[in-house]
Design a protein around this motif. Structure first.
Motif, PDB file in Angstrom:
ATOM      1  N   THR A 128      -1.630   6.413  17.565  1.00 24.65           N
ATOM      2  CA  THR A 128      -1.966   6.264  16.065  1.00 24.65           C
ATOM      3  C   THR A 128      -0.975   7.343  15.371  1.00 24.65           C
ATOM      4  OG1 THR A 128      -4.099   5.236  16.174  1.00 24.65           O
ATOM      5  CG2 THR A 128      -3.283   6.018  14.126  1.00 24.65           C
ATOM      6  N   ASP A 180      -7.836   5.447   6.465  1.00 19.92           N
ATOM      7  CA  ASP A 180      -8.263   4.563   7.511  1.00 19.92           C
ATOM      8  C   ASP A 180      -6.846   3.671   7.577  1.00 19.92           C
ATOM      9  OD1 ASP A 180      -9.276   2.355   9.135  1.00 19.92           O
ATOM     10  OD2 ASP A 180     -10.752   2.043   7.806  1.00 19.92           O
ATOM     11  N   GLY A 211      -0.853   3.026   8.734  1.00 16.05           N
ATOM     12  CA  GLY A 211      -0.669   4.465   8.846  1.00 16.05           C
ATOM     13  C   GLY A 211       0.098   5.116   7.749  1.00 16.05           C
ATOM     14  N   LEU A 225      -8.778   7.593  14.580  1.00 16.43           N
ATOM     15  CA  LEU A 225      -7.395   7.321  14.929  1.00 16.43           C
ATOM     16  C   LEU A 225      -7.338   7.488  16.507  1.00 16.43           C
ATOM     17  CD1 LEU A 225      -6.144   9.820  12.234  1.00 16.43           C
ATOM     18  CD2 LEU A 225      -6.528   7.317  12.144  1.00 16.43           C
ATOM     19  N   LEU A 251       0.229   8.653  11.317  1.00 13.98           N
ATOM     20  CA  LEU A 251       0.059   8.461   9.988  1.00 13.98           C
ATOM     21  C   LEU A 251       1.345   9.009   9.400  1.00 13.98           C
ATOM     22  CD1 LEU A 251      -3.478  10.131   9.420  1.00 13.98           C
ATOM     23  CD2 LEU A 251      -2.920   7.473   9.565  1.00 13.98           C
ATOM     24  N   HIS A 288     -10.195  11.955  13.112  1.00 16.59           N
ATOM     25  CA  HIS A 288     -10.223  11.210  11.798  1.00 16.59           C
ATOM     26  C   HIS A 288      -9.477  12.201  10.696  1.00 16.59           C
ATOM     27  CE1 HIS A 288     -13.940   9.800  13.467  1.00 16.59           C
ATOM     28  NE2 HIS A 288     -13.798   8.629  12.799  1.00 16.59           N
TER      29      HIS A 288
END
Length: 438
Positions: free
Chosen positions: A318, A300, A189, A314, A320, A284
Motif C-alpha cells: 500500500t 484510510d 492513497g 495499510l 500513500l 496505520h
C-alpha cells in the motif's frame, strides 16, 4: 433534549473557545516527567431526584476510577508506562452523595458550580484537585449524553444510568486535550484534495475504539508519552522498521513525516499488547494538520466500509502519495511483531513503484515548531482566545470551556453501570451529528 435512541458523540463549544492558531507542542526527545493527576469523584443528588443505591454506586465508582484493572487509573498507567497516573485527593476515593440546591436538569455549568460549592462546604477546596468528576442521577434529568468532559480542562459529568469505563476513559481523554479522532477517506492513497472526512477512526478511545483500544501515536506525541528513541522524525528518504506502539521492549514505535509547514503524517504499527489493541493489527497512518496533534485523523485509502477493526490497516504494498509535496509512504511488510515502511521525500516521491530507497537509520526526533508553555510538568497549556463563531458542527453552550460529549444508547449496545456492558461510540452517528447544524 437529545433522544437516547442513538449512540452519539458530539462537540459543544462554550463561550470561550480554544485558540485555533496555537498548535500544541510536539517534542524532540524529551519525555513528560512522572505526573500524578488528583481526581475528586463526587456523587450528587438533585433537590428532586436522588441516586437509587448510593452505597452500591460508590463501590462501582471506586473500581471504575482506581481499580487495579479495567479502570481509569489502570488504563492511563498502561498507556503511558507509568508516566501519568490518576489517584484520589485523599483517603476517601469517592465523596457524597451531596445534595445540590438544583432541580434535575442538564445544566452542566450550574451542576459544576453547585458541586464545587458543596465540596468547599465540606472542606474540599478547588485547588486541592486537578479533576472533578460528577456522577449524578439521570432518571429525571434525562441527559442524552453518556459522558461530558471539558477539552483541556478538569471537569467531567457522568450520568449514573449510562456509566461505563469506555465513556469514563474517553471523557478524561478530553480533559487531557484530545478531540474526537476522525477518519479521512483518501481513495487509492492519494493525499491530495480527494480526502474526505467519513466517520470516526476506531483506532483510539477518542475515535470510538472504546477502552480496549489504546491511544494513537499522534495522541501520545501530544502529551510527550513517547521517548526520543520511540519517535523518529523522517528527514530523508529511507526504510524504517516499526514495532507495536504499545508493546514492550525498545525500538521505533512511530514515524513523523513532513508534509510541508507543520503538516505531518504519523505512521504507527499496532498489535495486541497487554490489555490494549486486541482487535487491532497492522500499520496505520494519520494526518496532522498545522501541528495540532489533538485533532489527528486516520488516513484510510480504502473505498468501502471496513468489515473488521483492522480492515483499514495499510497492507504490504500500500502506498500513500502526496504528489504536490513530493512525499510517498509505502508499507513494505507488515507482520505480527514488526513492520517495514519506506518513505520517499523530494523528487523521488513522485514516482511510486520505483526502487525502494536505501535504508536510513532511525535517529532521535528533531524539534517541531510552535511550542507552548507547560502549565505543569507533562501537561501542555492551550491558550484561550476571545469568543468567536463556533466551528462547523459545533454549537454554542453556556459555560467557560469547550465541552465534548459521549452519547449512549441502549438500543445500539447495552449500557451498564459498572462496566458489565460497554458504551459503543458509533462512527456513523458521530459523522451525522458533526454534520448536522442545530
Amino acid at each position: 433534549m437529545q433522544s437516547t435512541s442513538r449512540v452519539r458523540l458530539s462537540a459543544l463549544a462554550c463561550g470561550v473557545v480554544l485558540a485555533s492558531t496555537a498548535a500544541p507542542a510536539a517534542y524532540a526527545g524529551e519525555v513528560a516527567p512522572a505526573d500524578r493527576h488528583t481526581v475528586q469523584v463526587v456523587m450528587v443528588n438533585f433537590s428532586d431526584s436522588a441516586l437509587a443505591d448510593a452505597a452500591k454506586l460508590e463501590s462501582t465508582l471506586e473500581s471504575a476510577y482506581y481499580g487495579k484493572s479495567g479502570s481509569l487509573a489502570s488504563y492511563y498507567n498502561e498507556i503511558t508506562r507509568g508516566r501519568t497516573t490518576f489517584g484520589p485527593v485523599g483517603t476517601d476515593q469517592v465523596t457524597g452523595p451531596l445534595t445540590l440546591p438544583v432541580a434535575a436538569s442538564c445544566d452542566t455549568g450550574r451542576i459544576a458550580d453547585e458541586t464545587q460549592k458543596a465540596l468547599a462546604a465540606t472542606g474540599v477546596a478547588k485547588d486541592t484537585y486537578d479533576h472533578v468528576s460528577i456522577v449524578f442521577p439521570n432518571e429525571k434529568a434525562k441527559c442524552g449524553f453518556g459522558g461530558l468532559g471539558t477539552v483541556g480542562g478538569g471537569k467531567t459529568w457522568m450520568p449514573d444510568e449510562h456509566f461505563s469505563i469506555d465513556a469514563l476513559v474517553h471523557e478524561f481523554g478530553h480533559n487531557l486535550g484530545y478531540h474526537h479522532q476522525m477518519r479521512l477517506r483518501c481513495p487509492d492513497g492519494d493525499l491530495g484534495a480527494g480526502c474526505k472526512e467519513d466517520g470516526n477512526s476506531h483506532k483510539s478511545v477518542m475515535g470510538g475504539g472504546g477502552s480496549a483500544a489504546g491511544l494513537t501515536a499522534a495522541e501520545l506525541i501530544h502529551n510527550k508519552w513517547l521517548t526520543g528513541g520511540e519517535l523518529t522524525d523522517v528527514t530523508k528518504s529511507g526504510t524504517y522498521t516499526l514495532r507495536p506502539l504499545n508493546g514492550e521492549g525498545t525500538g521505533v514505535r512511530a514515524l513523523r513525516i513532513p508534509l510541508g509547514g507543520q503538516d505531518k503524517i504519523i505512521v504507527e504499527m499496532r498489535a495486541k499488547a497487554g490489555s490494549l489493541d486486541g482487535a487491532l493489527q497492522g500499520v496505520h497512518a494519520y494526518r496532522v494538520a498545522r501541528g495540532d496533534y489533538t485533532r489527528s485523523a486516520l488516513i484510510d485509502p480504502s473505498t468501502g466500509e471496513a468489515k473488521a477493526p483492522d480492515a483499514d490497516a495499510l497492507r504490504a504494498g500500500t502506498e500513500l502519495t502526496d504528489t504536490a509535496r513530493k512525499v510517498t509512504v509505502k508499507v513494505v511488510s507488515s507482520g505480527k511483531t514488526q513492520a517495514t515502511v519506506a518513505v520517499r521525500l523530494g523528487s523521488g516521491a513522485a514516482a511510486p513503484g520505483g526502487p525502494a530507497p536505501a535504508s536510513a537509520p532511525a535517529g532521535p526526533a528533531a524539534p517541531d515548531p510552535a511550542p507552548v508553555a507547560a502549565t505543569k510538568p507533562g501537561r501542555t497549556a492551550v491558550p484561550e482566545a476571545p469568543a468567536k463563531a463556533p466551528e462547523s458542527g459545533v454549537r454554542p453552550h453556556v459555560g467557560d470551556q469547550r465541552l465534548a460529549e459521549t452519547g449512549g444508547d441502549s438500543s445500539t449496545m447495552p449500557l451498564a453501570l459498572g462496566g458489565a456492558a460497554a458504551l459503543a461510540l458509533g462512527g456513523a452517528a458521530l459523522f451525522a451529528l458533526r454534520r448536522r447544524r442545530p
